[in-house]
Design a protein around this motif. Structure first.
Motif, PDB file in Angstrom:
ATOM      1  N   PRO A   1       0.969  -1.350   0.105  1.00  0.00           N
ATOM      2  CA  PRO A   1       0.150   0.113   0.028  1.00  0.00           C
ATOM      3  C   PRO A   1       0.762   1.133  -0.066  1.00  0.00           C
ATOM      4  CG  PRO A   1       0.240  -0.908   2.264  1.00  0.00           C
ATOM      5  CD  PRO A   1       0.897  -1.727   1.420  1.00  0.00           C
ATOM      6  N   LYS A   2       0.363   2.211  -0.692  1.00  0.00           N
ATOM      7  CA  LYS A   2       0.874   3.623  -0.526  1.00  0.00           C
ATOM      8  C   LYS A   2      -0.063   4.299   0.330  1.00  0.00           C
ATOM      9  CE  LYS A   2       2.250   5.831  -4.202  1.00  0.00           C
ATOM     10  NZ  LYS A   2       2.472   6.338  -5.645  1.00  0.00           N
ATOM     11  N   TRP A   3       0.369   4.661   1.415  1.00  0.00           N
ATOM     12  CA  TRP A   3      -0.662   5.142   2.559  1.00  0.00           C
ATOM     13  C   TRP A   3      -0.957   6.735   2.120  1.00  0.00           C
ATOM     14  CZ3 TRP A   3      -3.115   1.396   4.686  1.00  0.00           C
ATOM     15  CH2 TRP A   3      -2.792   0.122   5.124  1.00  0.00           C
ATOM     16  N   ARG A   4      -2.176   7.087   2.533  1.00  0.00           N
ATOM     17  CA  ARG A   4      -2.271   8.576   2.206  1.00  0.00           C
ATOM     18  C   ARG A   4      -3.347   8.735   3.491  1.00  0.00           C
ATOM     19  NH1 ARG A   4      -6.033  10.261  -2.721  1.00  0.00           N
ATOM     20  NH2 ARG A   4      -7.430   8.942  -1.654  1.00  0.00           N
TER      21      ARG A   4
END
Length: 162
Positions: free
Chosen positions: A139-142
């Motif tokens: 995941p690329k957390w935001r």
């Protein structure tokens, strides 16, 4: 759909036999699925002894004699219980599902838990688990202030009834 629509994708993996007796366990080949449409490849117990005993409720670390490495990013090995071994004999993968990370190049071990009410035997060469190669996504957390509204919302386990 035709039968060929169910054939699996294939990706290159490297495999190393880290114990001399391991190659014979896989009939001088590699771990293979039981049928052309099977998702998992059986892993066998590669034991120094001919058999080991597992008391009820006990857990044991079993070597497979294999090490693997994917040649494509985003793939990892997942170790699942063999359904018959779990349902009939009560021997399951102890942590639910084992994970072989793509950068792990050591021997694959399977932790087996005896959920049966009696002592069980595991023999050298016995198929103890299955290895399934699956894609994974990092995941690329935001960070957000709130998540988007859904029909379920924050309803937890059992909130929809039986």
């Amino acid at each position: 759909m035709t039968k060929t629509d169910y054939l699996p994708l294939e990706e290159d993996f490297e495999i190393q036999y880290v114990r001399p007796e391991a190659k014979n366990l896989y009939e001088n080949s590699f771990p293979q699925p039981a049928t052309p449409f099977s998702a998992g490849c059986d892993l066998a117990a590669c034991l120094m002894e001919r058999e080991i005993f597992l008391e009820k409720g006990a857990r044991i670390k079993i070597p497979t004699g294999l090490a693997i490495q994917p040649l494509k990013r985003g793939l990892a090995g997942f170790i699942y219980s063999r359904s018959g071994l779990g349902a009939k004999d009560g021997l399951i993968v102890a942590q639910g599902v084992g994970l072989v990370d793509p950068d792990y190049t050591g021997e694959i071990f399977v932790f087996i838990l005896n959920t049966c009410g009696e002592k069980r035997t595991i023999s050298h060469g016995q198929r103890i688990a299955q290895l399934v190669i699956q894609p994974f996504v990092r995941p690329k957390w935001r960070q957000v202030a709130t998540l988007a509204k859904t029909e379920r919302g924050a309803g937890g386990f059992g909130h929809t009834g039986i």
